[in-house]
Enzyme design. Structure first.
Site, PDB file in Angstrom:
ATOM      1  NE  ARG A 101      -3.836   0.630   1.912  1.00 25.70           N
ATOM      2  CZ  ARG A 101      -5.070   0.678   2.438  1.00 25.70           C
ATOM      3  NH1 ARG A 101      -5.296   1.376   3.531  1.00 25.70           N
ATOM      4  NH2 ARG A 101      -6.058   0.041   1.858  1.00 25.70           N
ATOM      5  CG  HIS A 128      -8.412   0.295  -2.943  1.00 21.91           C
ATOM      6  ND1 HIS A 128      -7.627  -0.798  -2.602  1.00 21.91           N
ATOM      7  CD2 HIS A 128      -9.067   0.648  -1.797  1.00 21.91           C
ATOM      8  CE1 HIS A 128      -7.791  -1.081  -1.317  1.00 21.91           C
ATOM      9  NE2 HIS A 128      -8.672  -0.225  -0.813  1.00 21.91           N
ATOM     10  CD  GLN A 131     -12.835  -1.917  -0.860  1.00 20.76           C
ATOM     11  OE1 GLN A 131     -12.026  -1.817   0.041  1.00 20.76           O
ATOM     12  NE2 GLN A 131     -14.022  -2.486  -0.681  1.00 20.76           N
ATOM     13  CG  ASP A 224     -13.467   6.462  -1.223  1.00 20.35           C
ATOM     14  OD1 ASP A 224     -13.407   6.148  -0.026  1.00 20.35           O
ATOM     15  OD2 ASP A 224     -12.456   6.590  -1.943  1.00 20.35           O
ATOM     16  CB  CYS A 264     -13.842   1.101  -0.101  1.00 25.16           C
ATOM     17  SG  CYS A 264     -13.284   2.805   0.126  1.00 25.16           S
ATOM     18  NE  ARG A 292      -9.926  -5.218   0.353  1.00 24.04           N
ATOM     19  CZ  ARG A 292      -9.199  -4.217   0.868  1.00 24.04           C
ATOM     20  NH1 ARG A 292      -9.805  -3.203   1.454  1.00 24.04           N
ATOM     21  NH2 ARG A 292      -7.876  -4.202   0.779  1.00 24.04           N
TER      22      ARG A 292
HETATM   23  N1  NVA Z   1      -9.916   6.814  -1.391  1.00 20.07           N
HETATM   24  C1  NVA Z   1      -9.569   6.355  -0.065  1.00 20.07           C
HETATM   25  C2  NVA Z   1      -9.787   4.888   0.068  1.00 20.07           C
HETATM   26  C3  NVA Z   1      -9.527   4.326   1.437  1.00 20.07           C
HETATM   27  C4  NVA Z   1      -9.654   2.843   1.520  1.00 20.07           C
HETATM   28  C5  NVA Z   1      -8.137   6.736   0.264  1.00 20.07           C
HETATM   29  O1  NVA Z   1      -7.272   6.593  -0.615  1.00 20.07           O
HETATM   30  O2  NVA Z   1      -7.888   7.192   1.374  1.00 20.07           O
HETATM   31  N1   CP Z   2     -11.113  -0.200   2.379  1.00 24.56           N
HETATM   32  C1   CP Z   2      -9.845  -0.236   2.833  1.00 24.56           C
HETATM   33  O1   CP Z   2      -8.870  -0.420   2.077  1.00 24.56           O
HETATM   34  O2   CP Z   2      -9.750  -0.121   4.192  1.00 24.56           O
HETATM   35  P1   CP Z   2      -8.419   0.114   5.048  1.00 24.56           P
HETATM   36  O3   CP Z   2      -7.875   1.460   4.657  1.00 24.56           O
HETATM   37  O4   CP Z   2      -8.857   0.033   6.481  1.00 24.56           O
HETATM   38  O5   CP Z   2      -7.438  -0.977   4.690  1.00 24.56           O
END
Ligand code: NVA
Ligand code: CP
Length: 308
Positions: A101, A128, A131, A224, A264, A292
């Protein structure tokens, strides 16, 4: 050559369907696949915070007979001190797969270029894709199929979720309808890619400004956060820009009567979604969060089987 999963269309639509079917099978029989028996280790690296991704990969790797090695950039040499290429060269001699990540998509591409084991994008600024496997699995479980299902994604469509919804849902044979304010609409190249895919399925890709126009006749409504990780400085500005994009009951009532709501998570009630929607009977967020685990297990099994 190993296969990597850095963005939604690193697999074909047929391969996506295969992974989704395997995910549904693994949900029924969680311990049947032991691709990491040995046990082999999988590195799971975090440059950003996480709850779902951290837990679902750790549990999933253990279910598959392996050992998760959870790392973060703050306590490893990665990120300034040592290059991505050198990190890949050290990791791939010891671990079966690398899950990362991070911020820039280019970092993931660099890791994949130098890694002889599969690299999985567990969220970047651009995509993502893990997801979306979970979301598509949730849709397939609920409706029995994904083809012909219409999804509306409302809010920040210039972020990772906007991009992944466009491409992954098009690959699943779905109609995709986006509602986002000017300046937060998806990258034209991503829209173009989704349209190319949709052409093969005879489905539609629509970009709107008004949420009402995107939501009408939808079977799935998703949103989101308005403030993705890394965007915190823009919070006040974004709250103003997106103030008309809260998914409320009034908006959800415009959708098909069979509509389900997805997010998500983490969610900010009262901002991108009203509490009575996300906590209401049409919300499938907890199934989505659980999926997930199953979807990523299926992905890791599939990648392990495609090692040559
Ligand atoms: N768009 C959000 C998704 C979190 C799972 C982010 O990147 O923070
Ligand atoms: N939806 C998602 O990726 O959640 P986290 O940021 O908690 O991993």
């Amino acid at each position: 050559m190993v296969r990597h999963f850095l963005k939604d269309d690193d697999i074909t639509p047929a391969e996506q369907a295969e992974i989704l079917d395997l995910a549904i099978a693994l949900k029924k029989d969680p311990y049947r696949e032991k691709v990491f028996a040995g046990p082999k280790t999988v590195a799971v690296i975090f440059d950003k915070t996480s709850t779902r991704t951290r837990v679902s990969f750790a549990v999933g790797i253990a279910d598959l007979g392996g050992v998760p090695l959870i790392m973060d950039s703050g306590t490893s040499q990665l990120g300034g001190k040592e290059s991505v290429a050198d990190t890949a060269r050290v990791l791939d001699r010891q671990v079966a797969q690398i899950v990362w990540r991070t911020y820039a998509q280019a970092g993931l591409e660099e890791m994949a270029k130098h890694s002889r084991v599969p690299v999985i994008n567990s969220l970047s600024d651009s995509w993502h894709p893990c997801q979306l496997l979970a979301d598509l699995m949730t849709i397939k479980e609920h409706f029995g199929h994904t083809d012909g299902v219409k999804i509306a994604y409302v809010g920040d469509a210039a972020n990772n979720m906007g991009n992944s919804y466009l491409v992954a849902c098009a690959m699943a044979g779905m109609h995709v309808s986006i509602a986002a304010p000017k300046g937060y609409q998806p990258d034209p190249q991503v829209v173009q890619r989704a349209k190319e895919i949709a052409k093969q399925f005879g489905t539609s890709i629509e970009i709107h400004e008004r949420p009402e126009d995107a939501i009408r006749h939808s079977h799935v409504v998703a949103t989101d956060t308005w403030v993705s990780m890394g965007m915190e400085k823009e919070k006040q500005k974004r709250i103003k820009v997106f103030s008309d994009y809260t998914v409320t009951k009034r908006l959800l009532d415009l959708a098909d009567p069979s509509v389900i709501f997805l997010h998500c998570l983490p969610a900010y009630r009262g901002y991108e979604v009203a509490a009575d929607v996300i906590d209401g009977p049409r919300s499938f967020i907890w199934e989505e969060a659980e999926n997930r685990l199953h979807a990523q297990k299926a992905l890791m099994v599939w990648l392990e089987r495609h090692k040559k």
